[in-house]
Design a protein around this motif. Structure first.
Motif, PDB file in Angstrom:
ATOM      1  N   VAL A  79       4.785   0.509  -9.610  1.00 12.56           N
ATOM      2  CA  VAL A  79       3.813   1.606  -9.606  1.00 12.56           C
ATOM      3  C   VAL A  79       4.244   2.707 -10.558  1.00 12.56           C
ATOM      4  N   VAL A  80       5.536   3.009 -10.537  1.00 10.80           N
ATOM      5  CA  VAL A  80       6.058   4.022 -11.468  1.00 10.80           C
ATOM      6  C   VAL A  80       5.834   3.576 -12.914  1.00 10.80           C
ATOM      7  N   ALA A  81       5.937   2.247 -13.146  1.00  3.33           N
ATOM      8  CA  ALA A  81       5.741   1.711 -14.498  1.00  3.33           C
ATOM      9  C   ALA A  81       4.274   1.456 -14.826  1.00  3.33           C
ATOM     10  N   GLY A  82       3.358   1.679 -13.835  1.00  3.16           N
ATOM     11  CA  GLY A  82       1.929   1.541 -14.093  1.00  3.16           C
ATOM     12  C   GLY A  82       1.358   0.160 -13.866  1.00  3.16           C
ATOM     13  N   ILE A  83       1.811  -0.535 -12.793  1.00  4.41           N
ATOM     14  CA  ILE A  83       1.370  -1.902 -12.548  1.00  4.41           C
ATOM     15  C   ILE A  83      -0.142  -2.002 -12.369  1.00  4.41           C
ATOM     16  N   TRP A  84      -0.750  -1.079 -11.623  1.00  2.00           N
ATOM     17  CA  TRP A  84      -2.176  -1.199 -11.305  1.00  2.00           C
ATOM     18  C   TRP A  84      -3.063  -0.847 -12.497  1.00  2.00           C
TER      19      TRP A  84
ATOM     20  N   ILE B  50      11.780  -4.643   2.473  1.00  2.00           N
ATOM     21  CA  ILE B  50      12.506  -3.662   1.664  1.00  2.00           C
ATOM     22  C   ILE B  50      12.478  -4.059   0.190  1.00  2.00           C
ATOM     23  N   VAL B  51      12.670  -5.357  -0.085  1.00  2.00           N
ATOM     24  CA  VAL B  51      12.622  -5.835  -1.468  1.00  2.00           C
ATOM     25  C   VAL B  51      11.228  -5.640  -2.053  1.00  2.00           C
ATOM     26  N   VAL B  52      10.195  -5.932  -1.239  1.00  5.42           N
ATOM     27  CA  VAL B  52       8.813  -5.747  -1.701  1.00  5.42           C
ATOM     28  C   VAL B  52       8.552  -4.285  -2.029  1.00  5.42           C
ATOM     29  N   TYR B  53       8.967  -3.384  -1.141  1.00 11.49           N
ATOM     30  CA  TYR B  53       8.746  -1.950  -1.387  1.00 11.49           C
ATOM     31  C   TYR B  53       9.474  -1.501  -2.657  1.00 11.49           C
TER      32      TYR B  53
ATOM     33  N   ALA C  45       0.826  -1.210   0.000  1.00 12.33           N
ATOM     34  CA  ALA C  45       0.000   0.000   0.000  1.00 12.33           C
ATOM     35  C   ALA C  45       0.863   1.263   0.000  1.00 12.33           C
ATOM     36  N   ILE C  46       1.911   1.266   0.826  1.00  7.87           N
ATOM     37  CA  ILE C  46       2.800   2.426   0.890  1.00  7.87           C
ATOM     38  C   ILE C  46       3.515   2.626  -0.445  1.00  7.87           C
ATOM     39  N   ALA C  47       3.998   1.516  -1.030  1.00  3.44           N
ATOM     40  CA  ALA C  47       4.679   1.615  -2.319  1.00  3.44           C
ATOM     41  C   ALA C  47       3.734   2.101  -3.406  1.00  3.44           C
ATOM     42  N   SER C  48       2.439   1.773  -3.273  1.00  2.00           N
ATOM     43  CA  SER C  48       1.466   2.212  -4.272  1.00  2.00           C
ATOM     44  C   SER C  48       1.205   3.709  -4.184  1.00  2.00           C
ATOM     45  N   VAL C  49       1.286   4.258  -2.971  1.00  2.00           N
ATOM     46  CA  VAL C  49       1.002   5.677  -2.760  1.00  2.00           C
ATOM     47  C   VAL C  49       2.271   6.523  -2.846  1.00  2.00           C
ATOM     48  N   LEU C  50       3.348   6.004  -2.245  1.00  4.65           N
ATOM     49  CA  LEU C  50       4.601   6.759  -2.184  1.00  4.65           C
ATOM     50  C   LEU C  50       5.757   5.928  -2.727  1.00  4.65           C
ATOM     51  N   PRO C  51       5.794   5.659  -4.018  1.00  4.92           N
ATOM     52  CA  PRO C  51       6.911   4.880  -4.571  1.00  4.92           C
ATOM     53  C   PRO C  51       8.193   5.703  -4.600  1.00  4.92           C
TER      54      PRO C  51
END
Length: 341
Positions: free
Chosen positions: A219-224, A209-212, A23-29
């Motif tokens: 997310v930057v590449a548009g996964i969702w 850390i690896v997951v984030y 969730a954090i990586a999705s909002v704040l990558p």
């Protein structure tokens, strides 16, 4: 109150941490220099993780467990043969039901080695052969460093960038730290035994850390935008079916081979697991950065399913244990072996 306690026990803190990290990586990558810093940090964390794995493994426990070669052969076959074969029918579902990157992720999941900590822990809870579980899970990870990338190359071909340099990178991040931990085990093992919680924090922190890092890049590449909730549900259903089939095969196979109760339990829990700790760094080395976050989704979903299912199954095995078997000290001995690993 009992219902509340059962709910709390069913919510694994690590699973919640994984979900929170996504969730954090999705909002704040992380972006730019921050992304590079997290990439370096995740590499260092994985090296530390496998160094500690090596430092924890007792050579004596591993040698004791190696005597059950028929058991290890069954677990090896489940991990590196049965799992990949079960993926072959999925070629009929791709790309209609699931997108290509998720299909690649499912195939990648199927060739990964077994887990170490949870395989040993669940075998211990179920009062199975912990020494064999220590040996089998550890050897699975060592063999997987070489075999998993080769299987990826065979099954996926051009979809993975398996080369001599990538194999060396996998060995450098996973195998060399493990061997260094084995060499220094006599010096640092006492400190590790005195601080088991700190050790667990390093394990889980490295994975988070690896997951984030992976999901931030996704997310930057548009996964969702590439994966829908229906496709995630489909992957979850496939993961559940995959785990159920392997659990059934491992149970029936161990009985047909005439294994005793302890060996049957080790076969079930070591042969049905897939390692998130090994899979995440391996994925970052074998697949393009823009696709890693999508490719590891099936692994992350499977990881949570296997923890929940095997936690319930291990408690069921423990309840079935005969009182006379509990009285002979098998439980404390198993716990001691697990701690020594």
């Amino acid at each position: 109150m009992d219902d509340v306690q059962r709910l709390r026990s069913s919510l694994d803190p690590f699973i919640l941490s994984l979900l929170a990290t996504v969730a954090i990586a999705s909002v704040l990558p992380a972006r730019g220099a921050g992304a590079r810093a997290f990439s370096d940090l995740s590499t260092a964390g994985i090296c530390l993780l496998f160094f500690l794995h090596g430092a924890r493994l007792s050579p004596r426990a591993a040698l004791d467990g190696m005597r059950q070669w028929r058991l290890h052969l069954l677990i090896f076959t489940l991990t590196f043969v049965v799992f990949p074969l079960l993926m072959l029918p999925l070629t009929l579902l791709e790309p209609g039901l699931i997108p290509h990157e998720l299909f690649v992720g499912l195939v990648f999941l199927s060739v990964l080695p077994s887990t170490v900590q949870s395989s040993i822990a669940f075998t211990s809870i179920a009062r199975g052969n912990v020494a064999a579980a220590v040996c089998s899970a550890s050897m699975s990870n060592l063999i997987g460093v070489v075999l998993s990338p080769l299987l990826v190359s065979v099954l996926l071909g051009a979809n993975a960038r398996v080369s001599g340099s990538s194999m060396l990178s996998v060995a450098a991040q996973l195998l060399l730290p493990f061997l260094a931990g084995q060499l220094l085990r006599s010096r640092i093992s006492p400190a590790l035994k005195r601080h088991p919680r700190a050790l667990a924090s390093v394990d889980r922190g490295s994975v988070l850390i690896v997951v984030y890092t992976a999901f931030g890049a996704g997310v930057v590449a548009g996964i969702w935008h590439r994966v829908s909730w229906q496709q995630l549900v489909a992957v979850g259903v496939i993961d559940v079916a995959l785990l159920a089939i392997v659990l059934t095969i491992s149970t029936v196979g161990a009985r047909m081979l005439g294994f005793d109760r302890g060996d049957r339990i080790a076969a079930v829990f070591c042969g049905s697991k897939k390692s998130l700790a090994s899979g995440l760094p391996m994925a970052t080395l074998l697949f393009p950065a823009a696709t890693v976050s999508t490719i590891v989704l099936p692994l992350m979903i499977f990881h949570q399913i296997q923890l929940i299912a095997c936690a319930a199954l291990s408690r069921r095995y423990a309840r079935r244990q005969a009182p006379e078997a509990l009285a002979d000290g098998a439980g404390p001995q198993a716990s001691a072996l697990a701690a020594a690993s």
